[in-house]
Design an enzyme around this catalytic site. Structure first.
Site, mmCIF file in Angstrom:
data_model
loop_
_atom_site.group_PDB
_atom_site.id
_atom_site.type_symbol
_atom_site.label_atom_id
_atom_site.label_comp_id
_atom_site.label_asym_id
_atom_site.label_seq_id
_atom_site.Cartn_x
_atom_site.Cartn_y
_atom_site.Cartn_z
ATOM 1 N N HIS A 126 10.899 0.338 -12.076
ATOM 2 C CA HIS A 126 11.098 -0.954 -12.736
ATOM 3 C C HIS A 126 9.982 -1.891 -12.304
ATOM 4 O O HIS A 126 9.727 -2.041 -11.102
ATOM 5 C CB HIS A 126 12.440 -1.580 -12.347
ATOM 6 C CG HIS A 126 13.622 -0.838 -12.869
ATOM 7 N ND1 HIS A 126 13.892 -0.702 -14.220
ATOM 8 C CD2 HIS A 126 14.600 -0.161 -12.228
ATOM 9 C CE1 HIS A 126 14.990 0.012 -14.378
ATOM 10 N NE2 HIS A 126 15.437 0.362 -13.185
ATOM 11 N N ASP A 186 0.861 -1.176 0.000
ATOM 12 C CA ASP A 186 0.000 0.000 0.000
ATOM 13 C C ASP A 186 0.901 1.230 0.000
ATOM 14 O O ASP A 186 1.979 1.165 -0.581
ATOM 15 C CB ASP A 186 -0.979 -0.053 1.187
ATOM 16 C CG ASP A 186 -2.280 0.676 0.859
ATOM 17 O OD1 ASP A 186 -2.190 1.788 0.313
ATOM 18 O OD2 ASP A 186 -3.367 0.151 1.125
#
Ligand SMILES: *[C@@H]1O[C@H](CO)[C@@H](O)[C@H](O)[C@H]1NC(C)=O
Ligand SMILES: *[C@@H]1O[C@H](CO)[C@@H](O)[C@H](O)[C@H]1NC(C)=O
Ligand SMILES: *[C@@H]1O[C@H](CO)[C@@H](O)[C@H](O)[C@H]1NC(C)=O
Length: 444
Positions: A293, A218
């Site tokens: 990434h 989160d």
């Protein structure tokens, strides 16, 4: 103190630079040494035992009471259990030196450590090894998300939190609300692979957060409303949800926020601005030097965010947001492109700038850029006008030049899950490729 000097020096030398983000000095007013010289209150003198069984709650409360008008509460190295939570109020010139590890054993909700209405406060580890192990997996494995936040600061002024590690919170890890003049740095936060296990949430004024690593699923380091003068630098979201502004609802008031040097891997997004309806504003925000990434989304403005129930209002007005120097790769740019700007039709975004932005897809050979009701410059944004417009999507099938970006090299390759104990990490030596932390890590 080093910081104060740094900031004062910076204010003297480069007023526009510092004042553009922070509004003044951050951190405790008096040094740790001054506090230590005044008084030391070891929890061991108030009934604590490093036996991983005796509740440290009452001893910590007593040590705080004895030192809260000036001094240092010391939790020496060793393993402690915490079965009842502490609410530490009205401190002035007080520090908590957490060199031991506190293991949660209680099951109540709320906040394990709640510091409020205090000034000139510091929570730190002198060794960089102080930690709170929330053992959230014991609750999460039952399919439950109830339980405590590890650390909450409320109405705390002139403070710092640094060189401590927070692990596996039952609920959130660390929030700062209604605080002023704070500095948070040199931290590692590692939670379960679930929503609701936020890393750092801030709704405060004049806060500098830097050199922090977050693992969870989160919020990484997220700004909520109301907030202003927030500087967030050198952030490593190492398998997280990612950083965000939001979620935003009625009367949102966020201004002068600067995110700089944010490295995000295998997260939901590199940066999300999330709302659904609502009112108010977000303005004068810079998102600079982002590397990504393997993330699902990258730049993601979603003012119709479906995970949030719509609130009354035509939308939060986003104005003067700049995204600059974004590099790297996203997981699959054909399904979730690196630029998704979905502004509220009832309050179109204005003065949005996307520049020096080069990202490419890891899967397949094309990606899309999509914009709705957004004005400014760069990619699919419309340059002029003010009316709402439907989403326009463009697909590109060649990699932009200069997209490639370095990896930190120790990226997490698999998640920690939610059912087994999560190990306490060490604080990493760097949080953004090629950038050393502002302050030396404690114990090094
Ligand atoms: C916080 O520190 C500043 C000095 O930097 C001081 O002016 C202010 O009064 C302090 N805040 C509180 C609540 O004491
Ligand atoms: C836009 O925001 C930046 C960063 O906070 C600020 O320096 C600049 O003055 C703002 N521009 C306008 C026109 O307000
Ligand atoms: C990223 O997380 C993984 C798992 O915790 C850890 O092994 C790795 O060291 C982390 N990277 C850094 C730079 O701390």
């Amino acid at each position: 103190m080093r910081l104060s000097r740094f900031l004062l020096g910076a204010v003297a030398l480069l007023p526009e630079l510092v004042l553009g983000q922070l509004s003044g000095k951050v951190g405790p007013t008096t040094t740790t040494a001054t506090k230590t010289a005044k008084k030391k209150c070891s929890v061991l003198d108030y009934g604590a035992k490093a036996d991983k069984t005796t509740d440290i709650g009452p001893p910590l409360t007593s040590a705080w009471a004895a030192c809260k008008s000036g001094g240092v509460v010391v939790i020496p190295s060793g393993d402690y259990a915490m079965s009842t939570w502490v609410s530490l109020t009205k401190g002035a010139g007080v520090a908590i030196q957490l060199d031991g590890t506190i293991y949660r054993t209680g099951t109540a909700g709320g906040n394990m450590i709640f510091v409020q209405s205090s000034d000139d406060f510091e929570l730190f580890s002198s060794t960089g090894k102080g930690a709170v192990q929330g053992n959230g997996y014991q609750i999460h494995a039952q399919g439950s998300r109830t339980g405590a936040r590890i650390l909450r600061l409320y109405k705390v002024t002139n403070f710092s939190v640094h060189d401590v590690v927070l692990v596996d919170a039952p609920a959130f890890h660390f929030s700062m609300d209604t605080c002023t003049n704070g500095e948070v740095y040199n931290m590692a936060i590692r939670g379960g692979d679930w929503g609701g296990l936020d890393g750092i949430d801030i709704w405060s004024n004049n806060i500098w957060i830097h050199d922090v690593e977050v693992t969870n699923k989160d919020e990484c380091v997220t700004v909520k409303s109301p907030s202003k003068n927030i500087l967030i630098e050198n952030i490593y979201c190492n398998w997280s949800g990612g950083c965000a502004l939001g979620s935003l609802g009625a009367d949102t008031a966020i201004s002068t926020v600067h995110y700089k040097n944010v490295y995000t891997q295998r997260s939901n997004q590199m940066m999300m601005i999330k709302s659904n309806g609502g009112s108010g504003y977000v303005e004068d925000v810079v998102f600079e030097n982002f590397i990504g990434h393997g993330n699902a989304y990258s730049l993601d403005i979603d003012q119709y965010w479906s995970s949030m129930s719509a609130v009354a209002g035509g939308g939060v007005k986003l104005t003067n947001l700049t995204f600059t120097n974004w590099k790297g790769t996203e997981a699959n740019g054909a399904s979730r492109g690196p630029i998704k700007v979905v502004c509220a039709d009832g309050a179109p975004c204005t003065e949005i700038t996307i520049k020096d932005f080069a990202m490419w897809t890891e899967a397949g050979s094309k990606q899309m850029y999509s914009c709705r009701s957004g004005y400014g410059s760069g990619f699919c944004l419309k340059n002029s006008g003010s009316a709402s417009y439907a989403a326009t999507t463009s697909t590109v099938s060649a990699a932009p030049s200069g997209y490639s970006a370095t990896s930190l090299g120790s990226d997490l390759k698999t998640a920690f899950g939610t059912t087994v104990s999560i190990p306490i990490p060490t604080i990493p030596a760097s949080f953004y490729p090629g950038v050393a932390p502002y302050s030396k890590l404690a114990g090094n």
